[in-house]
Design an enzyme around this catalytic site. Structure first.
Site, PDB file in Angstrom:
ATOM      1  N   CYS A 109     -44.629  16.929  28.224  1.00  0.00           N
ATOM      2  CA  CYS A 109     -43.484  15.732  28.448  1.00  0.00           C
ATOM      3  C   CYS A 109     -42.777  14.910  27.492  1.00  0.00           C
ATOM      4  O   CYS A 109     -42.375  14.449  27.393  1.00  0.00           O
ATOM      5  CB  CYS A 109     -44.364  14.450  28.850  1.00  0.00           C
ATOM      6  SG  CYS A 109     -45.116  14.781  30.496  1.00  0.00           S
ATOM      7  N   HIS A 244     -40.827   8.036  27.933  1.00  0.00           N
ATOM      8  CA  HIS A 244     -40.791   8.329  28.853  1.00  0.00           C
ATOM      9  C   HIS A 244     -41.284   7.269  30.586  1.00  0.00           C
ATOM     10  O   HIS A 244     -42.344   6.744  30.884  1.00  0.00           O
ATOM     11  CB  HIS A 244     -41.961   9.278  28.501  1.00  0.00           C
ATOM     12  CG  HIS A 244     -42.895  10.469  29.462  1.00  0.00           C
ATOM     13  ND1 HIS A 244     -41.961  10.986  30.722  1.00  0.00           N
ATOM     14  CD2 HIS A 244     -43.751  10.754  30.118  1.00  0.00           C
ATOM     15  CE1 HIS A 244     -42.888  11.567  31.108  1.00  0.00           C
ATOM     16  NE2 HIS A 244     -44.109  11.771  31.256  1.00  0.00           N
ATOM     17  N   ASN A 274     -41.568  11.147  37.204  1.00  0.00           N
ATOM     18  CA  ASN A 274     -42.532  11.847  36.267  1.00  0.00           C
ATOM     19  C   ASN A 274     -41.684  13.026  36.080  1.00  0.00           C
ATOM     20  O   ASN A 274     -42.097  14.424  37.207  1.00  0.00           O
ATOM     21  CB  ASN A 274     -43.661  11.828  35.911  1.00  0.00           C
ATOM     22  CG  ASN A 274     -43.542  12.259  34.664  1.00  0.00           C
ATOM     23  OD1 ASN A 274     -43.125  12.744  33.939  1.00  0.00           O
ATOM     24  ND2 ASN A 274     -44.877  12.250  34.055  1.00  0.00           N
TER      25      ASN A 274
END
Ligand code: COA
Length: 317
Positions: A109, A244, A274
């Site tokens: 990520c 993020h 996400n």
């Protein structure tokens, strides 16, 4: 050394709401909204990771007023490509009809920030004038759809940016890795070797939710504070922190610990969940296209995830 001259994004059309998920696993809309901040996510029904990467790349090139032949490098990041080889970068090169070198990296990520750091090295060596960077994910293909601890969190999508040498927009960065396969991992298919004797977990995302949560909050706070201190700035100087998009509560906790308010952080997790390496470039594209970034604005991008890898950078728009 370099600055961002264009951004782009792409998400698949298919929307999966929390209510739809609650027909598949034991969960509900209220729990997901309260604990994670997600209302819906996009899921690919027919596009591979490289198809989404290509569409985000096209949007970024158009936004930057560039053609594929102007590119000196294409660098992509993904944990969910359709092939190990050719990389998503090679497929984007093919789909764009570009001829430049293309390579891929994996930092889960946090990968978009590793893309910028890698590009900075190529610019410093004067090996490139324009670089396309893309984070793209089809996480729906590597999720256990019967695990309510993970399938409620992730979504599919792609984000891209065109970088150009000359103007000093990438001011500073921090990058940290603590090798760890306990907190988050995505095992690969074990293969069919008749010689191999070990077992592995299923080839889906495995995550320890609360450990990830704590790691996320502390890495955001440490990385943001380090960048501010290293550059003699305070949060008042920063137009936006673009984190993020993993969990709205992670961002709420980080905002509190940094003694700032939530509106300093750009958030779109409610709509996409996400999207791993795509989450920061998608957020950046939305901010940019909404006219919320002015030349000279300081922005901090901050990410964390599997690796464990966390990173942040200070950008002057
Ligand atoms: N729907 C409904 N209830 C759920 C649920 C779900 N999807 N998942 C867990 N629960 C229940 C649990 O069974 C537990 O019930 P109990 O109190 O009766 O035992 C309760 O909710 C709390 O469970 P817990 O696991 O402590 O939840 P949590 O608040 O830690 O939230 C996550 C779970 C995964 C949402 C959260 O830990 C998280 O977001 N972690 C970070 C994940 C992340 O950022 N990952 C990406 C990294 S890049």
């Amino acid at each position: 050394m370099f600055h961002i001259i264009g951004t782009g994004m792409y998400v698949p059309e298919r929307i999966v709401t929390n209510d739809e998920l609650s027909t598949m696993v034991d969960t509900n809309d209220e729990w997901i909204k309260q604990r994670v901040g997600i209302a819906e996510r996009r899921v690919s029904t027919e596009e591979w990771t490289s198809d989404m990467a290509y569409k985000a790349a096209l949007a970024a090139l158009e936004n930057a007023n560039c053609k594929p032949e102007d590119l000196d490098y294409i660098i992509t990041a993904t944990v969910s490509g359709e092939y190990v080889s050719p990389s998503t970068a090679c497929m984007v090169q093919k789909l764009l009809g570009a001829t430049c070198p293309a390579l891929e990296l994996n930092a889960a990520c946090s990968a978009f920030l590793f893309l910028l750091e890698t590009a900075a090295g190529l610019f410093a060596r004067k090996k490139a004038n324009k670089i396309l960077v893309v984070g793209a994910e089809r996480l729906s293909g590597i999720m256990d759809w019967s695990d309510r601890g993970t399938c409620i969190i992730f979504g599919d999508g792609a984000g891209a940016a065109v970088l150009e040498s000359g103007v000093d927009g990438y001011l500073d960065s921090v990058v940290t890795v603590q090798g760890n396969d306990e907190v988050i991992k995505i095992p690969t298919n074990i293969g069919c070797s008749p010689f191999f004797t070990k077992e592995n977990d299923t080839p889906y995302i495995h995550m320890m939710g609360q450990e990830t949560f704590k790691y996320a909050v502390s890495s955001i706070c440490n990385d943001v504070n380090t960048l501010l201190a290293q550059n003699n700035l305070t949060l008042d100087d920063i137009r936006y922190i673009v984190p993020h998009q993993a969990n709205k509560r992670i961002i709420d906790f980080a905002a509190k610990r940094l003694k700032t308010t939530e509106d300093k952080f750009y958030m779109n997790i409610e709509r996409y969940g996400n999207t791993s390496s795509a989450s920061i470039p998608i957020a950046l594209d939305e901010l940019h296209r909404a006219g919320k970034l002015n030349p000279g604005d300081y922005i901090i991008l901050t990410a964390f995830g599997g690796g464990l890898a966390n990173a942040a950078c200070l950008i002057r728009w």
